[in-house]
Design an enzyme around this catalytic site. Sequence first.
Site, PDB file in Angstrom:
ATOM      1  N   GLU B  83       0.817  -1.225   0.000  1.00 37.49           N
ATOM      2  CA  GLU B  83       0.000   0.000   0.000  1.00 37.49           C
ATOM      3  C   GLU B  83       0.839   1.259   0.000  1.00 37.49           C
ATOM      4  O   GLU B  83       0.564   2.202  -0.743  1.00 37.49           O
ATOM      5  CB  GLU B  83      -0.922   0.035   1.231  1.00 37.49           C
ATOM      6  CG  GLU B  83      -2.237  -0.702   1.053  1.00 37.49           C
ATOM      7  CD  GLU B  83      -2.066  -2.190   1.184  1.00 37.49           C
ATOM      8  OE1 GLU B  83      -0.977  -2.626   1.576  1.00 37.49           O
ATOM      9  OE2 GLU B  83      -3.027  -2.910   0.891  1.00 37.49           O
ATOM     10  N   HIS B 152     -10.891  -4.674  10.426  1.00 40.82           N
ATOM     11  CA  HIS B 152     -11.446  -4.480   9.084  1.00 40.82           C
ATOM     12  C   HIS B 152     -12.709  -3.638   9.098  1.00 40.82           C
ATOM     13  O   HIS B 152     -13.449  -3.645   8.134  1.00 40.82           O
ATOM     14  CB  HIS B 152     -11.790  -5.844   8.458  1.00 40.82           C
ATOM     15  CG  HIS B 152     -10.603  -6.576   7.920  1.00 40.82           C
ATOM     16  ND1 HIS B 152      -9.703  -7.200   8.728  1.00 40.82           N
ATOM     17  CD2 HIS B 152     -10.176  -6.772   6.656  1.00 40.82           C
ATOM     18  CE1 HIS B 152      -8.765  -7.768   7.982  1.00 40.82           C
ATOM     19  NE2 HIS B 152      -9.028  -7.525   6.724  1.00 40.82           N
TER      20      HIS B 152
END
Lengths: 431, 360
Positions: B83, B152
Amino acid sequence: MSFSATNFAQPRPVPVGIRSNEKSLSSDPFRFRFRGSPSFLGSPHSLRFNPTPPLKLAIPHCRRSTAAAVTDVKSSANMLITKEEGLELYEDMILGRFFEDMCAQMYYRGKMFGFVHLYNGQEAVSTGFIKLLKKEDTVVSTYRDHVHALSKGVPARAVMSELFGKATGCCRGQGGSMHMFSKEHNLIGGFAFIGEGIPVATGAAFSSKYRREVLKEASADHVTLAFFGDGTCNNGQFYECLNMAALWKLPIIFVVENNLWAIGMSHLRATSDPEIWKKGPAFGMAGVHVDGMDVLKVREVAKEAIERARRGDGPTLVECETYRFRGHSLADPDELRDPAEKARYAARDPISALKKYMIENKLANEQELKSIEKKIDEVLDDAVEFSDESPLPPRSQLLENVFADSKGFGIGPDGKYRCEDPKFTQGTAHV
Amino acid sequence: MLRAIRHKSICPAFGAFRAFASAAKEMTVREALNSALDEEMSADPKVFLMGEEVGEYQGAYKISKGLLDKYGPERVLDTPITEAGFAGIGVGAAYYGLRPVVEFMTFNFSMQAIDHIINSAAKSNYMSAGQISVPIVFRGPNGAAAGVGAQHSQCYAAWYASCPGLKVLAPYSSEDARGLLKAAIRDPDPVVFLENELLYGESFPVSAEVLDSSFCLPIGKAKIEREGKDVTITAYSKMVGYALKAAEILAKEGVSAEVINLRSIRPLDRTTINASVRKTNRLVTVEEGFPQHGVGAEICTSVVEESFGYLDAPVERIAGADVPMPYAANLERMAVPQVEDIVRAAKRACHRSVPLAATA
């Protein structure tokens, strides 16, 4: 073009005609000695390193990338540089050195403030690489970016004003010492976070490749140089970008300015395997180690790396062994580095080395070099005077350039976009 | 009875309901995002998509389905799991005028790249005094899904919306998704585009205007999904659906709620919110994220600053529970606002006597 790790990881005898990058790391006696005695690097209390006599500057038999043994050649036909090139390199390094010295002076006089990181001692890396670039090529740097900006062509006046925080600076006083940007000269930062510039540089290289292959702009063969230090080489983003640059064969050169220290953390204390150039082949790209105190050696390595990138053969990792003569920043007392180590590197000052080379090889005389120094003195005095006299940014500048599209400031109480109000930037506004 | 609804407001529970006879087509949010990406990539060759699984896998949530086949691997890039690296690469490419759309598999993973979103994307136009703008879009699902656990499930709207230099959008319906994504891709500034995984499969009616390839929604304008006169309820993303359901229930009890779909978290449409509060005199803010320093806190402050005299009751703030998201289904239900919570808060704001605490 793929490289197996063994090509570069171990030194081996060098036959004639081998590529210069392989040669420089395997036949370089300095490297051999390094490998044998770990006390050479880092630890301030146990430095017992005896340096080799100063290496003769490597001069290949021909100007192509295949090079043979290192010899000392006096005839001008085999010079690494012409007189003009030599004077250009000298002038650039002197500009870098004198500029940084002037920064220190101005800082202690209170004209400059905040974080200021000076580049003294590392000029050979900046000059050696950047002077080979075209204007459209990109340079990405860290907070130690003044000299990269100067080498890339940003005028001394613009850099000095930026440091003074004046409206005439290259970023109108909004960036500061650590955030030099110049779109015109393709210097896209100036990043304070180490490792942050590496993905951005990889993206710039990506855009060059994208323009050539997807947008079909045939002239888009621009390369990108990413400069960063030894401390950054332990950061995750570095490895992520080595991987992607090699994977997508991006036209980028990762230039490690290994000055052995990250503030007060010695490279040896921070790194499991301190030989940074080895990390290139681990990702499938060329990894080269070069003496970063010698501008001509840096230039030779840079030439090959830049040519490789420009023809589309992918990235190179170049580790330049260099040293910063001053502390990490002007606020750093620099107590951890052994004075003997500093003295050793001071003796290898890249500017003195180039001067010696030019004079010994009759490329220039004392007089010409002195006149360059005088010229640079004048340039800097002018830069300081210009910066002193420049105005501070006006109040309205506070809210400018937050967005390219100022509608990002939203809609005001009257239902229209705030930025459309002509008085918008005059107060601190309700943003 | 259902109240008359003026705009093309959407009630997903009543899928076939339409305001205009001409709004014939239905579209899921997933299709809306896919078509928006497709059209923008086709219109401008500088737009490219980059992220994990966006290519051969057709997108982790199938948002980029079919794009690899259509545009090739040079414009739909499957990245390694990096990322920080690929967000930074996107920023560097945007510096040079390309228009990357960077997909995060969820915005939780954007934390690994947040340095680039804030420091090299949001701040660059300012630091370079306008020389370098960053026309990049960071998109992906945000907020809680179903049973995915604490790492998450976080909502990042408040974090990104506090940063100057960014534009932060949160679509709800398919119309929002299409219009705002197109606006984001065309925008010259960095945009954080917060989608919601649970909305991807929901269908909404779309008019012909929405289906047009030049359809774009303005950034910074909220939408009044349902008009009302007793209490204002602000919400974004999935909570808009909940707020609309709550409004239905409240209507049966004689409370007329005005539901505002924020659409744009930064810049926040303070004008619309304040105008609504001046009309209804009561405010309930709804969000899925953590309460402290959240979007509701900012809206409350804005109303207190600009419309204090108009408030007849304290501002009610509904947010996710101040705990990392638990896994157990019943605990998760308690940790995210439910329709009953919104109804209760609206009634409290209207001085109906209803207890404060949630019941299990």
